[in-house]
Design a protein around this motif. Structure first.
Motif, PDB file in Angstrom:
ATOM      1  N   ASP A  87       0.819  -1.216   0.000  1.00  0.00           N
ATOM      2  CA  ASP A  87       0.000   0.000   0.000  1.00  0.00           C
ATOM      3  C   ASP A  87       0.850   1.261   0.000  1.00  0.00           C
ATOM      4  O   ASP A  87       0.595   2.197  -0.775  1.00  0.00           O
ATOM      5  N   ASN A 106      -5.990  -2.354   4.587  1.00  0.00           N
ATOM      6  CA  ASN A 106      -5.016  -1.387   5.088  1.00  0.00           C
ATOM      7  C   ASN A 106      -3.604  -1.960   5.128  1.00  0.00           C
ATOM      8  O   ASN A 106      -3.385  -3.170   5.092  1.00  0.00           O
ATOM      9  N   TYR A 107      -2.659  -1.048   5.168  1.00  0.00           N
ATOM     10  CA  TYR A 107      -1.246  -1.426   5.176  1.00  0.00           C
ATOM     11  C   TYR A 107      -0.904  -2.236   6.416  1.00  0.00           C
ATOM     12  O   TYR A 107      -1.373  -1.948   7.520  1.00  0.00           O
ATOM     13  N   TYR A 117      -4.200   1.718  10.834  1.00  0.00           N
ATOM     14  CA  TYR A 117      -4.343   2.728   9.788  1.00  0.00           C
ATOM     15  C   TYR A 117      -3.351   3.874   9.926  1.00  0.00           C
ATOM     16  O   TYR A 117      -3.281   4.739   9.049  1.00  0.00           O
ATOM     17  N   GLN A 120      -1.193   4.904   6.930  1.00  0.00           N
ATOM     18  CA  GLN A 120      -1.880   5.514   5.784  1.00  0.00           C
ATOM     19  C   GLN A 120      -2.540   6.840   6.153  1.00  0.00           C
ATOM     20  O   GLN A 120      -2.547   7.781   5.348  1.00  0.00           O
ATOM     21  N   TRP A 121      -3.098   6.943   7.355  1.00  0.00           N
ATOM     22  CA  TRP A 121      -3.672   8.224   7.788  1.00  0.00           C
ATOM     23  C   TRP A 121      -2.600   9.323   7.814  1.00  0.00           C
ATOM     24  O   TRP A 121      -2.925  10.508   7.650  1.00  0.00           O
ATOM     25  N   LEU A 136      -9.530   4.416   1.325  1.00  0.00           N
ATOM     26  CA  LEU A 136      -8.969   3.235   1.974  1.00  0.00           C
ATOM     27  C   LEU A 136     -10.050   2.194   2.260  1.00  0.00           C
ATOM     28  O   LEU A 136     -11.170   2.530   2.637  1.00  0.00           O
ATOM     29  N   GLY A 137      -9.689   0.931   2.106  1.00  0.00           N
ATOM     30  CA  GLY A 137     -10.555  -0.169   2.527  1.00  0.00           C
ATOM     31  C   GLY A 137     -11.853  -0.265   1.767  1.00  0.00           C
ATOM     32  O   GLY A 137     -12.908  -0.459   2.369  1.00  0.00           O
ATOM     33  N   GLU A 230      -9.668  -4.324  10.619  1.00  0.00           N
ATOM     34  CA  GLU A 230      -9.245  -2.931  10.492  1.00  0.00           C
ATOM     35  C   GLU A 230     -10.377  -1.910  10.526  1.00  0.00           C
ATOM     36  O   GLU A 230     -10.193  -0.778  10.990  1.00  0.00           O
ATOM     37  N   SER A 234     -11.253   2.473  12.274  1.00  0.00           N
ATOM     38  CA  SER A 234     -11.764   3.707  11.666  1.00  0.00           C
ATOM     39  C   SER A 234     -13.181   4.023  12.138  1.00  0.00           C
ATOM     40  O   SER A 234     -13.531   5.189  12.349  1.00  0.00           O
ATOM     41  N   ASN A 368     -11.679   7.093   4.817  1.00  0.00           N
ATOM     42  CA  ASN A 368     -12.325   5.786   4.929  1.00  0.00           C
ATOM     43  C   ASN A 368     -13.744   5.880   4.388  1.00  0.00           C
ATOM     44  O   ASN A 368     -14.319   6.964   4.276  1.00  0.00           O
TER      45      ASN A 368
END
Length: 399
Positions: A87, A106-107, A117, A120-121, A136-137, A230, A234, A368
């Protein structure tokens, strides 16, 4: 109309590519890349060379090589259905080349089985500054289950308080032991410690140690086990009124027996061992000998049931609803030659991509699924093969 680059050529990618190919008014050109060119060529034949107009070999671990490919193809959007380890390199490549990004999982770092997350966040400001969007996702769970929660919050509740996401595969593929998506990712996911949110903090459990026997619509009663997934991270962040949030997945006794044996002999380890003078990772070797999830579709019978139980307050009264989808393995095989687990991930990715490209969901930054208005996405689930249902429950989940 927009050009897209799909990275990854597994079972989910097959669904994404074929479903995108059915919508030339949205996806004018589809380009496909993977570490293994032959997989891309096979998918190109399946979807049609008039729709998948370019195939490429790329090492998605290498951001520079991905960026070079993006410059060559010049897509509007990269759809990442490669491995979760990849990712961040793909996001880096999108930032460098000025292209929007979408993924389905997610990564997680390759050397540690960990959902989070935060990595990536952390890209939020960089994507905003470039005027780019990362979604994402955008699979089913995570993905559709996030949208189910947002839909429930918008249409059924004044305040959401309790969330239980349930994932049941009631199908039979006839194999002694197989995973329904990438074996490496699947086994890493279910052998890590469970985790759930309650009363303002996270609580951990031993792997596969908390069980409930749940009755799934059109499937029946199945043993379901508490995992960490995951989307919980979020959803807890974006719905701060949640008092508890949990995730449950079904596993049969035979599957768990095989898994325990493999764990006990070290075959699920992600740490390299020496074998005949070279390092090998046992789980990667196990992946090589297990059935390819993409090969399971033929003869697969039964249905999945994935959904979200939401309990909250409406007009001063507590109520519970269940929003869910059933997906039939035989029907998805008939449509796109894929089993239902790949289908339920691939279709939402296509819809999410269309929502971005058409401007329904387009906002610079990293987001998300639950952060956008759910209604049009929910409409498209019904249109593209994943019809959903809402049941009002007599009592809260598990009561």
């Amino acid at each position: 109309m927009s050009k897209v680059l799909v990275i990854g050529a597994g079972g989910v990618s097959s669904v994404v590519v074929q479903k995108c190919a059915m919508l030339p008014q949205v996806f004018s050109e589809i380009h496909l890349a993977s570490r293994t060119l032959a997989k891309c060529e096979a998918l190109q034949e399946e979807a049609g060379k008039d729709r998948v107009v370019g195939v490429y070999q790329v090492d998605a671990d290498d951001a520079a090589k991905v960026a070079d490919l993006i410059r060559q193809v010049q897509p509007s959007l990269v759809i990442n259905v490669a491995l979760p380890y990849q990712d961040l390199p793909i996001m880096d490549a999108c930032l460098e080349t000025g292209v929007h990004y979408l993924d389905t999982a997610n990564y997680e770092p390759k050397d540690e089985a960990k959902f989070e997350y935060s990595w990536q966040w952390a890209y939020q400001e960089r994507f905003k500054e470039k005027g780019l969007m990362a979604l994402l996702g955008a699979g089913f769970d995570p993905g559709v289950t996030n949208v189910f929660t947002a839909y429930a919050a918008k249409h059924y509740f004044d305040e959401v308080q309790y969330l239980d996401i349930v994932d049941c595969n009631g199908g039979d593929h006839g194999q002694a032991f197989a995973t329904n998506f990438n074996p490496e990712i699947n086994i890493r996911e279910i052998t890590q410690r469970g985790k759930f949110w309650e009363n303002g903090e996270w609580h951990e459990t031993d792997p596969i140690s908390v069980r409930k026997d749940l009755d799934y619509p059109n499937v029946g009663v199945r043993p379901s086990y508490l995992l960490f997934h995951e989307e919980l991270e979020s959803l807890v962040k974006h719905f701060p009124t949640l008092k508890r949030a949990r995730f449950w997945m079904t596993f049969g006794d035979e599957y768990l027996t095989h898994l325990r044996v493999l764990e006990n002999v070290g075959m699920t380890s992600i740490h390299p061992v020496q074998f005949q003078g070279q390092d090998i990772v046992p789980l990667e070797f196990l992946k090589a000998v297990l059935p390819n999830p993409g090969s399971l579709a033929e003869g697969y019978t039964g249905k999945t049931c994935i959904g979200t139980y939401v309990t909250g307050i409406k007009d001063g009264q507590q109520k519970t609803i269940f929003i869910y989808n059933n997906c039939d393995h035989a029907e998805t095989n008939k449509e796109v030659g894929a089993q239902a687990v790949s289908y339920t991930t691939g279709v939402p990715a296509m819809i999410g991509a269309a929502m971005m490209l058409e401007g329904h969901w387009m906002k610079p930054g990293v987001w998300n699924m639950e952060q956008f208005d759910p209604d049009e996405f929910m409409n498209r689930l019904n249109q593209h093969g994943l019809p959903w249902h809402v049941t009002e429950c007599d009592k809260p989940f598990g009561a």
